[in-house]
Write a protein that holds these residues in place. Structure first.
Motif, short mmCIF file in Angstrom:
data_model
loop_
_atom_site.label_atom_id
_atom_site.label_comp_id
_atom_site.label_asym_id
_atom_site.label_seq_id
_atom_site.Cartn_x
_atom_site.Cartn_y
_atom_site.Cartn_z
N GLY A 45 29.19 -1.94 -49.61
CA GLY A 45 29.63 -1.22 -50.90
C GLY A 45 29.07 -2.01 -52.10
O GLY A 45 28.38 -2.86 -51.90
N PHE A 148 41.08 2.59 -51.16
CA PHE A 148 39.96 3.44 -50.83
C PHE A 148 40.62 4.09 -49.59
O PHE A 148 41.15 3.42 -48.74
N SER A 149 40.19 5.26 -49.43
CA SER A 149 40.59 6.02 -48.12
C SER A 149 39.62 5.53 -46.89
O SER A 149 38.55 4.97 -47.17
N GLU A 150 39.73 5.95 -45.83
CA GLU A 150 39.19 5.24 -44.62
C GLU A 150 37.55 5.89 -44.60
O GLU A 150 36.67 5.37 -44.69
N LYS A 151 37.79 7.40 -45.35
CA LYS A 151 36.38 8.05 -45.40
C LYS A 151 35.60 7.12 -46.30
O LYS A 151 34.40 7.02 -46.34
N ASP A 152 36.22 6.70 -47.45
CA ASP A 152 35.41 6.07 -48.43
C ASP A 152 35.07 4.79 -47.96
O ASP A 152 33.70 4.45 -48.25
N MET A 153 35.67 3.97 -47.29
CA MET A 153 35.25 2.97 -46.49
C MET A 153 33.96 2.97 -45.53
O MET A 153 33.11 2.30 -45.54
N ARG A 154 34.17 4.27 -44.97
CA ARG A 154 32.99 4.51 -44.21
C ARG A 154 31.61 5.14 -45.03
O ARG A 154 30.50 4.46 -44.33
N VAL A 155 31.81 5.57 -46.07
CA VAL A 155 30.78 6.12 -46.86
C VAL A 155 30.08 4.89 -47.49
O VAL A 155 28.82 4.77 -47.76
N PRO A 157 32.42 1.99 -50.26
CA PRO A 157 33.17 2.21 -51.41
C PRO A 157 32.57 1.41 -52.76
O PRO A 157 31.77 0.45 -52.66
N ARG A 158 32.81 1.94 -53.82
CA ARG A 158 32.28 1.68 -55.04
C ARG A 158 33.52 1.01 -55.87
O ARG A 158 34.37 1.88 -56.37
#
Length: 162
Positions: A45, A148-155, A157-158
């Motif tokens: 990220g 951050f959500s788990e999804k944010d971490m996979r995509v 994070p910023r």
């Protein structure tokens, strides 16, 4: 006489064969989990530190090129000097336990809309993403974590500072 003794023994043997034996019970075993545990992975990220107008003017004066398309190493603005190449970024779970640590790469000036940032890439290796929320923190401990959500971490994070 022998026959009488045999006749007397037969009922006794029959009763002995009918005696109650201890009942064996088998306790059920816990079912093995069919869900495999998630594998560790890397999360990449960016940490974006808002640039000052002085930094923008300096970048603009340093080049005749369009600063939006220029790529120069940068340093964080005053108050964020601890956010720099090599700084540690920490990932925590919802309980606040540290689950992984990474480091920041070299900063580059980046533009989003009408704002300029000093953007530091990071990679956090060997993190298992099996929680709903993660906290990321960098530099000064008084800034705290950004969730951050788990999804944010996979995509990817910023994290924005300043």
């Amino acid at each position: 006489m022998r026959r009488a003794a045999t006749l007397l023994l037969l009922p006794l043997l029959a009763l002995g064969g009918c005696a109650a034996e201890p009942e064996l019970t088998v306790a059920p075993t816990a079912a093995a989990s069919t869900t495999p545990s998630p594998a560790a992975r890397s999360v990449s990220g960016f940490v974006n530190v808002a640039a000052t107008s002085e930094q923008f003017a300096m970048l603009n004066a340093a080049t005749d090129l369009d600063p939006v398309n220029a790529s120069y190493d940068c340093v964080s603005a005053e108050g964020y000097a601890d956010v720099a190449e090599g700084a540690q970024i920490t990932a925590t779970n919802a309980s606040g336990d540290v689950v992984a640590i990474g480091t920041l790469g070299a900063g580059q000036y980046e533009f989003e809309s009408d704002k300029m940032f000093c953007q530091f890439p990071f990679t956090i290796a060997d993190i298992v993403l099996d929680e709903k929320l993660y906290g990321l923190s960098v530099g000064n401990v008084f800034r705290g974590d950004v969730q951050f959500s788990e999804k944010d971490m996979r995509v990817g994070p910023r994290l924005y500072l300043g």
